[in-house]
Design an enzyme around this catalytic site. Structure first.
Site, PDB file in Angstrom:
ATOM      1  N   THR A  35      28.491  85.556  22.573  1.00 54.61           N
ATOM      2  CA  THR A  35      27.339  86.004  21.804  1.00 54.61           C
ATOM      3  C   THR A  35      26.118  86.242  22.706  1.00 54.61           C
ATOM      4  O   THR A  35      25.746  85.378  23.497  1.00 54.61           O
ATOM      5  CB  THR A  35      26.985  84.965  20.719  1.00 54.61           C
ATOM      6  OG1 THR A  35      28.080  84.841  19.810  1.00 54.61           O
ATOM      7  CG2 THR A  35      25.748  85.327  19.935  1.00 54.61           C
TER       8      THR A  35
ATOM      9  N   ASN B  59      32.668  71.835  21.241  1.00 54.24           N
ATOM     10  CA  ASN B  59      31.580  72.422  22.026  1.00 54.24           C
ATOM     11  C   ASN B  59      30.283  72.478  21.243  1.00 54.24           C
ATOM     12  O   ASN B  59      30.275  72.540  20.017  1.00 54.24           O
ATOM     13  CB  ASN B  59      31.987  73.800  22.571  1.00 54.24           C
ATOM     14  CG  ASN B  59      31.489  74.935  21.701  1.00 54.24           C
ATOM     15  OD1 ASN B  59      30.345  75.389  21.821  1.00 54.24           O
ATOM     16  ND2 ASN B  59      32.334  75.371  20.767  1.00 54.24           N
TER      17      ASN B  59
ATOM     18  N   PHE C  51      24.963  79.375  22.395  1.00 53.42           N
ATOM     19  CA  PHE C  51      24.727  80.727  22.945  1.00 53.42           C
ATOM     20  C   PHE C  51      23.990  80.763  24.286  1.00 53.42           C
ATOM     21  O   PHE C  51      22.985  81.479  24.436  1.00 53.42           O
ATOM     22  CB  PHE C  51      23.923  81.625  21.974  1.00 53.42           C
ATOM     23  CG  PHE C  51      24.461  81.758  20.593  1.00 53.42           C
ATOM     24  CD1 PHE C  51      25.795  81.525  20.306  1.00 53.42           C
ATOM     25  CD2 PHE C  51      23.616  82.153  19.545  1.00 53.42           C
ATOM     26  CE1 PHE C  51      26.285  81.668  19.008  1.00 53.42           C
ATOM     27  CE2 PHE C  51      24.097  82.297  18.261  1.00 53.42           C
ATOM     28  CZ  PHE C  51      25.425  82.051  17.990  1.00 53.42           C
TER      29      PHE C  51
ATOM     30  N   ASN D 258      27.434  87.493  14.599  1.00 62.79           N
ATOM     31  CA  ASN D 258      27.768  86.065  14.553  1.00 62.79           C
ATOM     32  C   ASN D 258      26.725  85.331  13.718  1.00 62.79           C
ATOM     33  O   ASN D 258      25.578  85.156  14.140  1.00 62.79           O
ATOM     34  CB  ASN D 258      27.812  85.510  15.983  1.00 62.79           C
ATOM     35  CG  ASN D 258      28.260  84.059  16.000  1.00 62.79           C
ATOM     36  OD1 ASN D 258      28.525  83.466  14.949  1.00 62.79           O
ATOM     37  ND2 ASN D 258      28.352  83.483  17.177  1.00 62.79           N
TER      38      ASN D 258
ATOM     39  N   SER E  41      28.066  80.305  13.964  1.00 63.77           N
ATOM     40  CA  SER E  41      28.132  79.224  14.952  1.00 63.77           C
ATOM     41  C   SER E  41      27.450  77.993  14.378  1.00 63.77           C
ATOM     42  O   SER E  41      26.358  78.095  13.805  1.00 63.77           O
ATOM     43  CB  SER E  41      27.427  79.640  16.243  1.00 63.77           C
ATOM     44  OG  SER E  41      27.246  78.484  17.045  1.00 63.77           O
TER      45      SER E  41
ATOM     46  N   ASN F  49      26.204  75.737  16.208  1.00 62.11           N
ATOM     47  CA  ASN F  49      25.396  75.166  17.287  1.00 62.11           C
ATOM     48  C   ASN F  49      24.014  75.780  17.454  1.00 62.11           C
ATOM     49  O   ASN F  49      23.317  75.500  18.417  1.00 62.11           O
ATOM     50  CB  ASN F  49      26.171  75.258  18.610  1.00 62.11           C
ATOM     51  CG  ASN F  49      27.461  74.462  18.537  1.00 62.11           C
ATOM     52  OD1 ASN F  49      27.483  73.393  17.942  1.00 62.11           O
ATOM     53  ND2 ASN F  49      28.538  74.999  19.099  1.00 62.11           N
ATOM     54  N   THR F  50      23.637  76.659  16.532  1.00 56.48           N
ATOM     55  CA  THR F  50      22.264  77.177  16.489  1.00 56.48           C
ATOM     56  C   THR F  50      21.734  76.790  15.122  1.00 56.48           C
ATOM     57  O   THR F  50      22.280  77.225  14.097  1.00 56.48           O
ATOM     58  CB  THR F  50      22.246  78.714  16.670  1.00 56.48           C
ATOM     59  OG1 THR F  50      22.725  79.014  17.983  1.00 56.48           O
ATOM     60  CG2 THR F  50      20.848  79.290  16.513  1.00 56.48           C
TER      61      THR F  50
ATOM     62  N   LYS G 207      31.366  87.699  11.521  1.00 55.40           N
ATOM     63  CA  LYS G 207      32.161  86.527  11.908  1.00 55.40           C
ATOM     64  C   LYS G 207      31.758  85.338  11.037  1.00 55.40           C
ATOM     65  O   LYS G 207      30.594  84.936  11.010  1.00 55.40           O
ATOM     66  CB  LYS G 207      31.953  86.203  13.394  1.00 55.40           C
ATOM     67  CG  LYS G 207      32.865  85.064  13.854  1.00 55.40           C
ATOM     68  CD  LYS G 207      32.989  85.011  15.359  1.00 55.40           C
ATOM     69  CE  LYS G 207      33.880  83.871  15.801  1.00 55.40           C
ATOM     70  NZ  LYS G 207      34.078  83.830  17.245  1.00 55.40           N
TER      71      LYS G 207
ATOM     72  N   ASN H 163      35.022  81.080  13.080  1.00 55.97           N
ATOM     73  CA  ASN H 163      34.330  80.363  14.143  1.00 55.97           C
ATOM     74  C   ASN H 163      34.859  78.923  14.196  1.00 55.97           C
ATOM     75  O   ASN H 163      35.844  78.599  13.536  1.00 55.97           O
ATOM     76  CB  ASN H 163      32.816  80.383  13.865  1.00 55.97           C
ATOM     77  CG  ASN H 163      32.016  80.485  15.147  1.00 55.97           C
ATOM     78  OD1 ASN H 163      32.262  79.706  16.076  1.00 55.97           O
ATOM     79  ND2 ASN H 163      31.090  81.416  15.219  1.00 55.97           N
ATOM     80  N   THR H 164      34.198  78.053  14.943  1.00 56.14           N
ATOM     81  CA  THR H 164      34.614  76.639  15.036  1.00 56.14           C
ATOM     82  C   THR H 164      34.209  75.879  13.772  1.00 56.14           C
ATOM     83  O   THR H 164      33.375  76.344  13.002  1.00 56.14           O
ATOM     84  CB  THR H 164      33.950  75.972  16.255  1.00 56.14           C
ATOM     85  OG1 THR H 164      32.537  76.161  16.155  1.00 56.14           O
ATOM     86  CG2 THR H 164      34.444  76.570  17.554  1.00 56.14           C
TER      87      THR H 164
HETATM   88  C1  LIG Z   1      33.347  76.670  24.398  1.00 55.09           C
HETATM   89  C2  LIG Z   1      33.307  77.637  23.257  1.00 55.09           C
HETATM   90  C3  LIG Z   1      32.256  78.562  23.174  1.00 55.09           C
HETATM   91  C4  LIG Z   1      32.205  79.458  22.106  1.00 55.09           C
HETATM   92  N1  LIG Z   1      31.181  80.361  22.043  1.00 55.09           N
HETATM   93  C5  LIG Z   1      31.171  81.282  21.049  1.00 55.09           C
HETATM   94  C6  LIG Z   1      30.169  82.288  21.018  1.00 55.09           C
HETATM   95  O1  LIG Z   1      29.303  82.378  21.881  1.00 55.09           O
HETATM   96  N2  LIG Z   1      30.232  83.187  20.004  1.00 55.09           N
HETATM   97  C7  LIG Z   1      31.195  83.162  19.041  1.00 55.09           C
HETATM   98  O2  LIG Z   1      31.199  84.031  18.153  1.00 55.09           O
HETATM   99  N3  LIG Z   1      32.156  82.210  19.051  1.00 55.09           N
HETATM  100  C8  LIG Z   1      32.160  81.289  20.025  1.00 55.09           C
HETATM  101  N4  LIG Z   1      33.152  80.342  20.051  1.00 55.09           N
HETATM  102  C9  LIG Z   1      34.143  80.305  18.960  1.00 55.09           C
HETATM  103  C10 LIG Z   1      35.414  81.080  19.323  1.00 55.09           C
HETATM  104  O3  LIG Z   1      35.151  82.443  19.462  1.00 55.09           O
HETATM  105  C11 LIG Z   1      36.495  80.893  18.229  1.00 55.09           C
HETATM  106  O4  LIG Z   1      36.016  81.441  17.033  1.00 55.09           O
HETATM  107  C12 LIG Z   1      36.877  79.441  17.999  1.00 55.09           C
HETATM  108  O5  LIG Z   1      36.895  78.727  19.212  1.00 55.09           O
HETATM  109  C13 LIG Z   1      38.232  79.290  17.320  1.00 55.09           C
HETATM  110  O6  LIG Z   1      39.257  79.839  18.115  1.00 55.09           O
HETATM  111  P1  LIG Z   1      40.250  78.960  19.066  1.00 55.09           P
HETATM  112  O7  LIG Z   1      40.805  77.872  18.217  1.00 55.09           O
HETATM  113  O8  LIG Z   1      41.243  79.938  19.587  1.00 55.09           O
HETATM  114  O9  LIG Z   1      39.378  78.416  20.153  1.00 55.09           O
HETATM  115  C14 LIG Z   1      33.214  79.426  21.105  1.00 55.09           C
HETATM  116  C15 LIG Z   1      34.261  78.520  21.206  1.00 55.09           C
HETATM  117  C16 LIG Z   1      34.324  77.629  22.266  1.00 55.09           C
HETATM  118  C17 LIG Z   1      35.472  76.661  22.335  1.00 55.09           C
END
Ligand SMILES: Cc1cc2nc3c(=O)[nH]c(=O)nc-3n(C[C@H](O)[C@H](O)[C@H](O)COP(=O)(O)O)c2cc1C
Length: 334
Positions: free
Chosen positions: A83, A108, A112, A170, A173, A175-176, A206, A235-236
């Site tokens: 992002t 995590n 961003f 996005n 997230s 985390n913001t 997303k 997302n997470t």
């Molecule tokens: C360390 C880390 C950083 C991430 N940073 C972003 C981000 O900047 N933007 C975003 O849309 N998703 C971010 N994600 C989420 C991933 O794109 C993804 O949606 C999420 O990890 C689930 O997929 P996975 O189980 O394959 O990791 C991040 C995930 C991780 C683990």
């Protein structure tokens, strides 16, 4: 517990997760130069864009557009950067990443970190000869109040318009602070409508895996009703089911989000797709094996993304997916 042998075959797992995060780009650059490959399984066309296959890295994997030629060389079907926020910003304070190898889960709290729109746009423009579709994932700066978020997203659309093939908005997230409120009905309608008016490029939203069914259906409805072209799910997660060892804040990925992401995919497909047609749906979250990739496609996803699988399996995962597809096809026809 993971065995020593397991760790020795993936040496980056011997080091703290944050080191892996910093050294991965260099390691991947070397790997892709040594083992370039092209994987043309299930080529796919969408809105004039051509994908060699259905697999790509997820948002956050290449925050600053450092790895475009790397993912092309490694045979991925498309590439997402970001992002990205208008202004450069560092990560959240304190610990930002941790992993649990036994559970194949990452935690995590990055928030961003990125070099900011102008620098990343310059970097993106410096690439010659990229022929895989480029998705640009955009967000708001940490310091931007929620009621001014639209202006951050609009700035990013205007800046990246000449180079983006697809925009990823996005709003999910964890985390913001406050970001996920942009998934609420009125915020989302306003955001989608204004972004639609600002670009002719496809827009994907997303979403969070922590939405209730009502919230999900509302978000799908508001997004599509206001001109979005598809979704990235998910997302997470902030949920801590069977994963109580983690801090309350921060997002979990990998196994911790697998079922949530799969369920959200099924629900979305059931309301959005008819005979395979409808908005573009990308499935991400807990895709950890080759089988997982094809399960998501069979459930109706158009494309699949991975993040955590790269951390626990390493770059060889991409080749394994292509090989798995090849042998499944051979079995079918032979
Ligand atoms: C360390 C880390 C950083 C991430 N940073 C972003 C981000 O900047 N933007 C975003 O849309 N998703 C971010 N994600 C989420 C991933 O794109 C993804 O949606 C999420 O990890 C689930 O997929 P996975 O189980 O394959 O990791 C991040 C995930 C991780 C683990």
């Amino acid at each position: 517990m993971a065995s020593i042998q397991d760790k020795l075959s993936k040496p980056w797992l011997l080091f703290p997760a944050v080191w892996g995060h910093h050294f991965a780009p260099t390691a991947l650059k070397i790997y892709s130069s040594l083992f370039p490959s092209e994987h043309k399984w299930e080529p796919f066309k969408w809105k004039g864009l051509e994908f060699n296959n259905r697999l790509g890295w997820a948002g956050g994997f290449d925050k600053n557009a450092d790895l475009l030629s790397v993912s092309q060389k490694m045979g991925l079907g498309f590439h997402e950067i970001g992002t990205i926020t208008p202004l450069a910003q560092g990560p959240n304070e304190g610990k930002i990443i941790a992993r649990n190898l036994a559970q194949l889960t990452l935690w995590n709290k990055m928030g961003f970190p990125n070099k900011g729109g102008a620098k990343i746009y310059k970097k993106l423009s410096s690439y010659q000869d990229i022929h895989i579709p480029v998705f640009v994932n955009i967000g708001k700066n940490r310091a931007t109040p929620l009621d001014q978020a639209l202006s951050d997203y609009l700035k990013m659309i205007t800046l990246f318009e000449p180079r983006a093939d697809v925009f990823v908005v996005n709003i999910s997230s964890p985390n913001t602070q406050g970001l996920r409120q942009l998934q609420d009905k009125s915020h989302l309608a306003e955001l989608a409508k204004n972004l639609r008016a600002a670009t002719k490029k496809p827009i994907l939203i997303k979403l969070s895996p922590d939405l209730s069914d009502t919230e999900l259906y509302m978000a799908l409805d508001q997004s599509l009703g206001n001109g979005a072209d598809g979704f990235i799910l998910t997302n997470t997660t902030l949920s801590r089911k069977d994963q109580g060892m983690w801090a309350k804040e921060g997002g979990l990925s990998g196994t911790a989000v697998k079922n949530l992401s799969k369920e959200m995919l099924k629900k979305t497909i059931s309301v959005c797709k008819k005979n395979g047609s409808g908005p573009l749906i990308i499935s991400v979250g807990g895709v950890l094996t080759e089988q997982d990739v094809f399960e998501r496609l069979e459930l109706g996803a158009d494309l699949v993304q991975i993040y955590t699988a790269m951390v626990f399996n390493g770059p060889v995962f991409i080749k394994k997916v292509a090989q798995f597809h090849g042998s499944a096809q051979n079995e079918k026809h032979g």
